[in-house]
Design a protein around this motif. Structure first.
Motif, PDB file in Angstrom:
ATOM      1  N   ALA A  74       0.860  -1.181   0.000  1.00 50.39           N
ATOM      2  CA  ALA A  74       0.000   0.000   0.000  1.00 50.39           C
ATOM      3  C   ALA A  74       0.893   1.226   0.000  1.00 50.39           C
ATOM      4  CB  ALA A  74      -0.916   0.003   1.221  1.00 50.39           C
ATOM      5  N   ILE A 118       1.407   5.710  -1.124  1.00 48.53           N
ATOM      6  CA  ILE A 118       0.938   7.028  -1.561  1.00 48.53           C
ATOM      7  C   ILE A 118       2.132   7.775  -2.121  1.00 48.53           C
ATOM      8  CG2 ILE A 118       0.073   9.276  -0.756  1.00 48.53           C
ATOM      9  CD1 ILE A 118      -1.700   7.754   1.230  1.00 48.53           C
ATOM     10  N   ALA A 169       3.658   4.933  -3.617  1.00 44.77           N
ATOM     11  CA  ALA A 169       2.867   4.205  -4.604  1.00 44.77           C
ATOM     12  C   ALA A 169       3.751   3.723  -5.751  1.00 44.77           C
ATOM     13  CB  ALA A 169       1.747   5.096  -5.138  1.00 44.77           C
ATOM     14  N   ALA A 210      -2.584  -1.363  -3.301  1.00 47.11           N
ATOM     15  CA  ALA A 210      -3.503  -0.228  -3.215  1.00 47.11           C
ATOM     16  C   ALA A 210      -2.688   1.051  -3.199  1.00 47.11           C
ATOM     17  CB  ALA A 210      -4.362  -0.323  -1.958  1.00 47.11           C
ATOM     18  N   GLY A 266      -3.115   5.450  -3.089  1.00 51.06           N
ATOM     19  CA  GLY A 266      -4.084   6.481  -2.719  1.00 51.06           C
ATOM     20  C   GLY A 266      -3.931   7.754  -3.521  1.00 51.06           C
ATOM     21  N   TYR A 316      -8.816   5.073  -2.979  1.00 45.96           N
ATOM     22  CA  TYR A 316      -7.747   4.106  -3.157  1.00 45.96           C
ATOM     23  C   TYR A 316      -8.043   3.286  -4.402  1.00 45.96           C
ATOM     24  CZ  TYR A 316      -5.171   4.930   1.128  1.00 45.96           C
ATOM     25  OH  TYR A 316      -4.390   5.498   2.088  1.00 45.96           O
ATOM     26  N   ASP A 369      -7.370  -0.023  -5.888  1.00 48.51           N
ATOM     27  CA  ASP A 369      -7.013  -1.306  -5.289  1.00 48.51           C
ATOM     28  C   ASP A 369      -7.139  -2.390  -6.351  1.00 48.51           C
ATOM     29  OD1 ASP A 369      -7.228  -3.800  -3.820  1.00 48.51           O
ATOM     30  OD2 ASP A 369      -7.649  -2.632  -2.019  1.00 48.51           O
ATOM     31  N   SER A 423      -1.432   8.932  -7.929  1.00 43.75           N
ATOM     32  CA  SER A 423      -1.084   8.942  -6.510  1.00 43.75           C
ATOM     33  C   SER A 423       0.091   9.868  -6.229  1.00 43.75           C
ATOM     34  CB  SER A 423      -0.751   7.517  -6.043  1.00 43.75           C
ATOM     35  OG  SER A 423      -0.497   7.489  -4.665  1.00 43.75           O
ATOM     36  N   GLY A 444      -2.245  11.672  -3.304  1.00 43.61           N
ATOM     37  CA  GLY A 444      -3.007  11.380  -2.091  1.00 43.61           C
ATOM     38  C   GLY A 444      -2.504  12.123  -0.874  1.00 43.61           C
ATOM     39  N   PRO A 495      -0.946   5.308   4.144  1.00 44.00           N
ATOM     40  CA  PRO A 495      -2.065   4.397   3.866  1.00 44.00           C
ATOM     41  C   PRO A 495      -2.357   3.370   4.948  1.00 44.00           C
ATOM     42  CG  PRO A 495      -0.136   3.749   2.615  1.00 44.00           C
ATOM     43  CD  PRO A 495       0.261   4.972   3.392  1.00 44.00           C
ATOM     44  N   TYR A 523      -6.068   2.805   5.721  1.00 42.21           N
ATOM     45  CA  TYR A 523      -6.791   2.020   4.721  1.00 42.21           C
ATOM     46  C   TYR A 523      -6.571   0.527   4.963  1.00 42.21           C
ATOM     47  CZ  TYR A 523      -8.166   0.041   0.223  1.00 42.21           C
ATOM     48  OH  TYR A 523      -8.756  -0.714  -0.761  1.00 42.21           O
ATOM     49  N   SER A 543      -9.552  -2.107   6.146  1.00 44.10           N
ATOM     50  CA  SER A 543      -9.938  -3.188   5.238  1.00 44.10           C
ATOM     51  C   SER A 543     -10.395  -4.430   5.995  1.00 44.10           C
ATOM     52  CB  SER A 543      -8.754  -3.558   4.328  1.00 44.10           C
ATOM     53  OG  SER A 543      -8.444  -2.484   3.476  1.00 44.10           O
TER      54      SER A 543
END
Length: 408
Positions: free
Chosen positions: A66, A68, A72, A193, A195, A206, A208, A222, A242, A249, A252, A256
């Motif tokens: 995950a 950002i 990312a 994922a 963001g 997100y 995903d 992102s 993000g 993240p 998130y 989940s």
């Protein structure tokens, strides 16, 4: 209940003092999910690569990424390559983007790198070299990443996709070369994922791979930090970095509600703690640190409260006749009756005294390697505590470890 959980449950009174005879890699096999959680932070992102190299050395392979912004990008490079090639692809990407996009500037950057090696112990020189690499990024862009737009177009753009100081077209080509998006979108792929924020609505989203076919545009969105980088169009909507809303993240991943125990390896690039600023440059640096740092403690506090509620509900169910809830209520409360735990191993990049407010866009090769080495050293130091990687007992539910702060 896993064997590690069963062992820990007997010592639940003081679980934070449990020692493990297992290696970290062996302890990690008790988790259903091993998540690598990557913050945004521009040039500081090389630190995350060192962290991953340390994990790779130890035989730990995350199955959930995950990220950002630059996190990312790193997450896509990892998820989009087989484990045996991940460190190589990370290095190829970072070596490529750590030189200026203009050939003449590359030559001067090469001379500067030689001088920096010769005067590595002289802090004023290192600060000057970092400042010069940041100026190179501003003036010339970075190879394979971004290039400046012609000055005449900056204030005359009438397209959201070009309303920025730099073009990130080179990044799209680099991602499509180094990331296998078919691999990312395969049904057996690790969870990924990234963001971003919708420019029109302001809502955080997100992308995903469990719900969306990930393309280079999702990763670029992102990392589209305005006004430097342009918004990225995806299915008729435009998205920014993000980090404009939230730079970490972890929440998130937490929300989940995965089934089974999780180890979250959170790699932050900004430290919430720092010295009181003494000049304007310090103020600008400290402001960024606070703005982009994570709220890990808030997240784990929330989880601890949630775990206490789960424990209370399980005790309540055992106190009822038949030691169970009525079937309709049991179905409704099922998400709150599980025994899954979360263990967070938290690593935070600690800026050097000679790094200043431009540290997130000082993309010089020497600085990149220094950041990478720091991440590798911090991961190795964390791995020297095997007990940190053992799942906490269900009576505790949440644990956080950080080599810079000690166990929390």
């Amino acid at each position: 209940m896993s064997p590690a959980r069963a062992r820990g449950a007997k010592k639940s009174a003081k679980p934070q003092r449990r020692k493990s005879t297992q290696t970290p890699a062996a302890a990690v096999r008790d988790y259903a999910h091993v998540a690598l959680v990557l913050q945004g932070g521009g040039a500081l992102g090389a630190y995350q690569c060192g962290v991953y190299e340390g994990l790779h050395e130890a035989g730990i392979a995350p199955n959930w990424f995950a990220g950002i912004s630059v996190g990312a990008i790193n997450a896509a490079l990892l998820a989009g390559n087989p484990p045996q090639h991940r460190v190589e692809r990370l290095r190829e990407f970072w070596e490529r983007i750590s030189v200026p996009a203009v050939p003449l500037a590359r030559r001067t950057a090469g001379w500067r790198r030689q001088w920096m090696s010769a005067f590595a112990a002289v802090e004023p020189w290192r600060s000057l070299a970092n400042a010069a690499s940041a100026l190179d990024a501003l003036a010339f862009g970075q190879s394979g990443f971004f290039v400046p737009r012609p000055p005449a177009t900056l204030w005359n753009a009438h397209d959201p996709a070009t309303a920025s100081v730099y073009s990130t077209a080179p990044l799209k080509r680099t991602l499509e070369e180094l990331v296998d998006f078919d691999r990312i979108n395969h049904r057996t792929a690790p969870h990924l994922a990234v963001g971003a924020v919708n420019v029109r609505s302001g809502n955080f989203v997100y992308f995903d791979n469990r719900a969306t076919k990930i393309r280079a545009e999702h990763v670029m969105a992102s990392g589209a930090l305005p006004p430097g980088f342009p918004a990225v169009e995806i299915d008729g909507e435009f998205y920014w970095d993000g980090g404009v809303v939230s730079n970490t993240p972890l929440e998130y991943v937490i929300d989940s509600e995965p089934q089974g125990d999780m180890l979250a390896l959170q790699v932050d690039l900004w430290s919430a703690r720092g010295e009181l600023p003494r000049n304007l440059s310090d103020v600008l640096e400290r402001q960024k640190d606070i703005q982009y740092s994570s709220r890990t403690r808030h997240g784990t506090d929330r989880l601890a409260e949630r775990q206490q509620l789960r424990t209370a509900l399980r005790k309540l169910a055992h106190a009822l006749p038949g030691k169970r809830l009525p079937a309709p209520l049991a179905r409704e409360l099922a998400p709150w009756l599980g025994e899954a735990c979360l263990n967070v191993v938290h690593l935070i990049y600690r800026a050097k005294p000679y790094e200043e407010q431009y540290k997130d866009y000082a993309f010089g090769a020497a600085t990149m390697r220094e950041h990478w080495a720091a991440g590798l050293a911090d991961m190795r130091a964390s791995l020297a505590h095997p007990d940190w990687f053992v799942p906490p007992p269900s009576s505790v539910g949440v644990a956080t470890h950080d080599i810079h702060r000690g166990r929390k």
